[in-house]
Motif scaffolding. Structure first.
Motif, PDB file in Angstrom:
ATOM      1  N   GLY B 142     -12.318 -14.383  31.344  1.00  0.00           N
ATOM      2  CA  GLY B 142     -12.234 -14.790  32.745  1.00  0.00           C
ATOM      3  C   GLY B 142     -11.199 -14.003  33.522  1.00  0.00           C
ATOM      4  O   GLY B 142     -10.857 -14.332  34.640  1.00  0.00           O
ATOM      5  N   ILE B 143     -10.697 -12.933  32.924  1.00  0.00           N
ATOM      6  CA  ILE B 143      -9.682 -12.119  33.587  1.00  0.00           C
ATOM      7  C   ILE B 143     -10.226 -10.695  33.691  1.00  0.00           C
ATOM      8  O   ILE B 143     -11.029 -10.271  32.858  1.00  0.00           O
ATOM      9  CB  ILE B 143      -8.362 -12.163  32.766  1.00  0.00           C
ATOM     10  N   ILE B 144      -9.803 -10.010  34.733  1.00  0.00           N
ATOM     11  CA  ILE B 144     -10.162  -8.593  34.816  1.00  0.00           C
ATOM     12  C   ILE B 144      -9.198  -7.843  33.928  1.00  0.00           C
ATOM     13  O   ILE B 144      -7.996  -7.914  34.131  1.00  0.00           O
ATOM     14  CB  ILE B 144     -10.069  -8.110  36.280  1.00  0.00           C
ATOM     15  N   ASP B 145      -9.701  -7.189  32.894  1.00  0.00           N
ATOM     16  CA  ASP B 145      -8.764  -6.595  31.954  1.00  0.00           C
ATOM     17  C   ASP B 145      -9.058  -5.133  31.620  1.00  0.00           C
ATOM     18  O   ASP B 145      -8.605  -4.624  30.609  1.00  0.00           O
ATOM     19  CB  ASP B 145      -8.682  -7.437  30.674  1.00  0.00           C
ATOM     20  N   SER B 146      -9.822  -4.471  32.480  1.00  0.00           N
ATOM     21  CA  SER B 146     -10.055  -3.043  32.236  1.00  0.00           C
ATOM     22  C   SER B 146     -10.201  -2.332  33.569  1.00  0.00           C
ATOM     23  O   SER B 146     -10.544  -2.954  34.579  1.00  0.00           O
ATOM     24  CB  SER B 146     -11.333  -2.843  31.418  1.00  0.00           C
ATOM     25  N   LYS B 147      -9.940  -1.026  33.553  1.00  0.00           N
ATOM     26  CA  LYS B 147     -10.058  -0.301  34.822  1.00  0.00           C
ATOM     27  C   LYS B 147     -11.525  -0.197  35.264  1.00  0.00           C
ATOM     28  O   LYS B 147     -11.810  -0.072  36.452  1.00  0.00           O
ATOM     29  CB  LYS B 147      -9.335   1.036  34.782  1.00  0.00           C
ATOM     30  N   GLU B 148     -12.437  -0.314  34.314  1.00  0.00           N
ATOM     31  CA  GLU B 148     -13.857  -0.329  34.673  1.00  0.00           C
ATOM     32  C   GLU B 148     -14.164  -1.551  35.558  1.00  0.00           C
ATOM     33  O   GLU B 148     -14.884  -1.447  36.551  1.00  0.00           O
ATOM     34  CB  GLU B 148     -14.745  -0.360  33.421  1.00  0.00           C
ATOM     35  N   ASP B 149     -13.596  -2.691  35.170  1.00  0.00           N
ATOM     36  CA  ASP B 149     -13.800  -3.907  35.968  1.00  0.00           C
ATOM     37  C   ASP B 149     -13.184  -3.757  37.366  1.00  0.00           C
ATOM     38  O   ASP B 149     -13.755  -4.225  38.348  1.00  0.00           O
ATOM     39  CB  ASP B 149     -13.147  -5.117  35.281  1.00  0.00           C
ATOM     40  N   VAL B 150     -12.009  -3.136  37.433  1.00  0.00           N
ATOM     41  CA  VAL B 150     -11.371  -2.941  38.744  1.00  0.00           C
ATOM     42  C   VAL B 150     -12.240  -2.007  39.595  1.00  0.00           C
ATOM     43  O   VAL B 150     -12.455  -2.255  40.785  1.00  0.00           O
ATOM     44  CB  VAL B 150      -9.932  -2.375  38.598  1.00  0.00           C
ATOM     45  N   ASP B 151     -12.781  -0.960  38.969  1.00  0.00           N
ATOM     46  CA  ASP B 151     -13.703  -0.058  39.674  1.00  0.00           C
ATOM     47  C   ASP B 151     -14.853  -0.839  40.302  1.00  0.00           C
ATOM     48  O   ASP B 151     -15.209  -0.632  41.465  1.00  0.00           O
ATOM     49  CB  ASP B 151     -14.304   0.960  38.684  1.00  0.00           C
ATOM     50  N   LEU B 152     -15.417  -1.708  39.501  1.00  0.00           N
ATOM     51  CA  LEU B 152     -16.597  -2.463  39.910  1.00  0.00           C
ATOM     52  C   LEU B 152     -16.308  -3.307  41.150  1.00  0.00           C
ATOM     53  O   LEU B 152     -17.020  -3.242  42.160  1.00  0.00           O
ATOM     54  CB  LEU B 152     -16.987  -3.376  38.742  1.00  0.00           C
ATOM     55  N   ILE B 153     -15.236  -4.086  41.075  1.00  0.00           N
ATOM     56  CA  ILE B 153     -14.953  -5.020  42.158  1.00  0.00           C
ATOM     57  C   ILE B 153     -14.477  -4.274  43.405  1.00  0.00           C
ATOM     58  O   ILE B 153     -14.855  -4.615  44.533  1.00  0.00           O
ATOM     59  CB  ILE B 153     -13.942  -6.114  41.699  1.00  0.00           C
ATOM     60  N   LEU B 154     -13.705  -3.208  43.213  1.00  0.00           N
ATOM     61  CA  LEU B 154     -13.211  -2.467  44.386  1.00  0.00           C
ATOM     62  C   LEU B 154     -14.331  -1.688  45.067  1.00  0.00           C
ATOM     63  O   LEU B 154     -14.333  -1.528  46.285  1.00  0.00           O
ATOM     64  CB  LEU B 154     -12.077  -1.518  43.993  1.00  0.00           C
ATOM     65  N   LEU B 155     -15.292  -1.199  44.284  1.00  0.00           N
ATOM     66  CA  LEU B 155     -16.409  -0.487  44.898  1.00  0.00           C
ATOM     67  C   LEU B 155     -17.229  -1.445  45.774  1.00  0.00           C
ATOM     68  O   LEU B 155     -17.569  -1.112  46.919  1.00  0.00           O
ATOM     69  CB  LEU B 155     -17.299   0.160  43.826  1.00  0.00           C
ATOM     70  N   ALA B 156     -17.486  -2.634  45.261  1.00  0.00           N
ATOM     71  CA  ALA B 156     -18.221  -3.633  46.052  1.00  0.00           C
ATOM     72  C   ALA B 156     -17.417  -4.011  47.303  1.00  0.00           C
ATOM     73  O   ALA B 156     -17.972  -4.160  48.392  1.00  0.00           O
ATOM     74  CB  ALA B 156     -18.514  -4.871  45.209  1.00  0.00           C
ATOM     75  N   THR B 165     -23.215  -9.074  38.770  1.00  0.00           N
ATOM     76  CA  THR B 165     -22.464  -9.059  37.509  1.00  0.00           C
ATOM     77  C   THR B 165     -22.453 -10.438  36.894  1.00  0.00           C
ATOM     78  O   THR B 165     -22.619 -11.448  37.589  1.00  0.00           O
ATOM     79  CB  THR B 165     -21.007  -8.600  37.733  1.00  0.00           C
ATOM     80  N   ILE B 166     -22.240 -10.466  35.585  1.00  0.00           N
ATOM     81  CA  ILE B 166     -22.096 -11.743  34.894  1.00  0.00           C
ATOM     82  C   ILE B 166     -20.650 -11.943  34.476  1.00  0.00           C
ATOM     83  O   ILE B 166     -20.278 -12.984  33.938  1.00  0.00           O
ATOM     84  CB  ILE B 166     -23.051 -11.793  33.669  1.00  0.00           C
ATOM     85  N   ASP B 167     -19.795 -10.962  34.740  1.00  0.00           N
ATOM     86  CA  ASP B 167     -18.390 -11.004  34.303  1.00  0.00           C
ATOM     87  C   ASP B 167     -17.588 -12.034  35.121  1.00  0.00           C
ATOM     88  O   ASP B 167     -17.460 -11.912  36.340  1.00  0.00           O
ATOM     89  CB  ASP B 167     -17.786  -9.598  34.455  1.00  0.00           C
ATOM     90  N   HIS B 168     -17.033 -13.018  34.426  1.00  0.00           N
ATOM     91  CA  HIS B 168     -16.331 -14.097  35.134  1.00  0.00           C
ATOM     92  C   HIS B 168     -15.089 -13.608  35.871  1.00  0.00           C
ATOM     93  O   HIS B 168     -14.768 -14.087  36.952  1.00  0.00           O
ATOM     94  CB  HIS B 168     -15.942 -15.217  34.162  1.00  0.00           C
ATOM     95  N   GLY B 169     -14.403 -12.647  35.261  1.00  0.00           N
ATOM     96  CA  GLY B 169     -13.210 -12.091  35.912  1.00  0.00           C
ATOM     97  C   GLY B 169     -13.575 -11.412  37.224  1.00  0.00           C
ATOM     98  O   GLY B 169     -12.921 -11.610  38.254  1.00  0.00           O
ATOM     99  N   ALA B 170     -14.650 -10.623  37.194  1.00  0.00           N
ATOM    100  CA  ALA B 170     -15.083  -9.911  38.400  1.00  0.00           C
ATOM    101  C   ALA B 170     -15.534 -10.909  39.474  1.00  0.00           C
ATOM    102  O   ALA B 170     -15.249 -10.736  40.664  1.00  0.00           O
ATOM    103  CB  ALA B 170     -16.210  -8.927  38.062  1.00  0.00           C
ATOM    104  N   ILE B 171     -16.217 -11.964  39.058  1.00  0.00           N
ATOM    105  CA  ILE B 171     -16.689 -12.967  40.027  1.00  0.00           C
ATOM    106  C   ILE B 171     -15.503 -13.687  40.671  1.00  0.00           C
ATOM    107  O   ILE B 171     -15.477 -13.910  41.883  1.00  0.00           O
ATOM    108  CB  ILE B 171     -17.650 -13.981  39.343  1.00  0.00           C
ATOM    109  N   LYS B 172     -14.483 -13.997  39.862  1.00  0.00           N
ATOM    110  CA  LYS B 172     -13.274 -14.630  40.405  1.00  0.00           C
ATOM    111  C   LYS B 172     -12.643 -13.772  41.498  1.00  0.00           C
ATOM    112  O   LYS B 172     -12.246 -14.263  42.539  1.00  0.00           O
ATOM    113  CB  LYS B 172     -12.251 -14.816  39.283  1.00  0.00           C
TER     114      LYS B 172
END
Lengths: 208, 208
Positions: B142-156, B165-172
């Protein structure tokens, strides 16, 4: 009336100059003494504005009896929280935070596994103490890990102030955000020099 | 020529719609099938622009042979990293991040201490496996824990896109940043409905 001659300089203070014995020495032997000594110098420097987030002020009260804090301290040190809902920080900070965290999380797990493997060889209590120390080192040291720390760094960022702190996590963020910082052990020299400059400018003005 | 009629809608894709068996089912039994099936629908929807950070595309290549990814996929899904040195995020995010982290760090330590105390009662290997599971749950889920995840959310965030996405951290984080999001298990329905709308608008235009 304020002289336009010297630009007001803002300074954000951590509790360390008052409570940390290693860096407080310049100011006094106890937190209360350090506060009094700070007031006696700072009150003579109209060119400096001092700030402290209220959350950090609360931390200070763990070390000093509130009744012993004079009104002068309250007027001299402005308590101000950062405008956390207006401020923005650069997105690349998030990458550095997450990357740093990822490494620390792995290190914390290795410390935990090592502790489990060491129980058979040593005393359980001792193993747990070592674990706590190693875990703390892995996950807390050099990292901003409380909202008080975030208050501190964001207030300095918002005010474009000089941040006086010994906290490694706060200094790391100051570096990333372009915030000026000074270690508390040089802070008295900084104040004394500023007071000298202010006095010189005032007497120049009086002569002219 | 592009019709000004329908506003282009941007969609940022995680790998999950192609690789996660639980949500991929709508598209196909294997990642390669899911990609082909996605292309066959998405190519008919000129109103949608699809994006994926290059780092997430690299993750996809852990599941799919690059040679099997057609050129259509490369033109249909624009690989774009977020402008991480231009984007800013609200400062209050940092508070939530640090507070969340603080709790997780404490929880991780408790899991480690529990493991140390359990060694005498059970098998060391088993204890370590349980520790890893509990630690992971405390510090990673439930936490964003990789730079790939940060890429994903910042691009959106940058593109004001819909994040799938199904990633709970990204959804949060999407919730905190005001980014629209959709679970992958509804994504095929979303695409099919969009295709229908586009087709209807095109035939209207042709009739008029």
């Amino acid at each position: 009336m304020e002289h336009a001659r010297y630009k007001k300089e803002k300074v954000v203070l951590d509790t360390s100059i008052f409570v940390n014995p290693d860096v407080r020495a310049d100011f006094g032997d106890t937190p209360t003494e350090a506060i009094e000594s700070f007031i006696s110098i700072a009150a003579d420097i109209p060119a400096l504005e001092f700030y402290m987030p209220p959350s950090i002020f609360q931390e200070l009260l763990n070390f000093v009896d509130e009744k012993k804090i004079s009104g002068d301290f309250l007027t001299l040190i402005r308590q101000k929280p950062p405008k956390k809902h207006e401020l923005s920080t650069p997105a690349f900070l998030l990458y550095e935070l997450i990357e740093d965290l990822r490494e620390r999380i792995n290190k914390g797990l290795r410390a935990a596994e090592k502790a489990v493997r060491n129980v058979s060889k040593g005393d359980e209590k001792e193993v747990i103490q070592t674990l706590r120390r190693n875990y703390r080192e892995a996950l807390r040291e050099g990292i901003i890990d409380s909202k008080e720390d975030v208050d501190l760094i964001l207030l300095a960022f918002e005010l474009d102030a000089l941040l006086v702190t010994i906290d490694h996590g706060a200094i790391k963020w100051a570096e990333k955000l372009g915030v000026r910082w000074l270690l508390p052990n040089r802070f008295k020299d900084y104040l004394v020099s500023y007071r000298k400059r202010c006095a010189a400018e005032v007497s120049e003005l009086e002569e002219s």
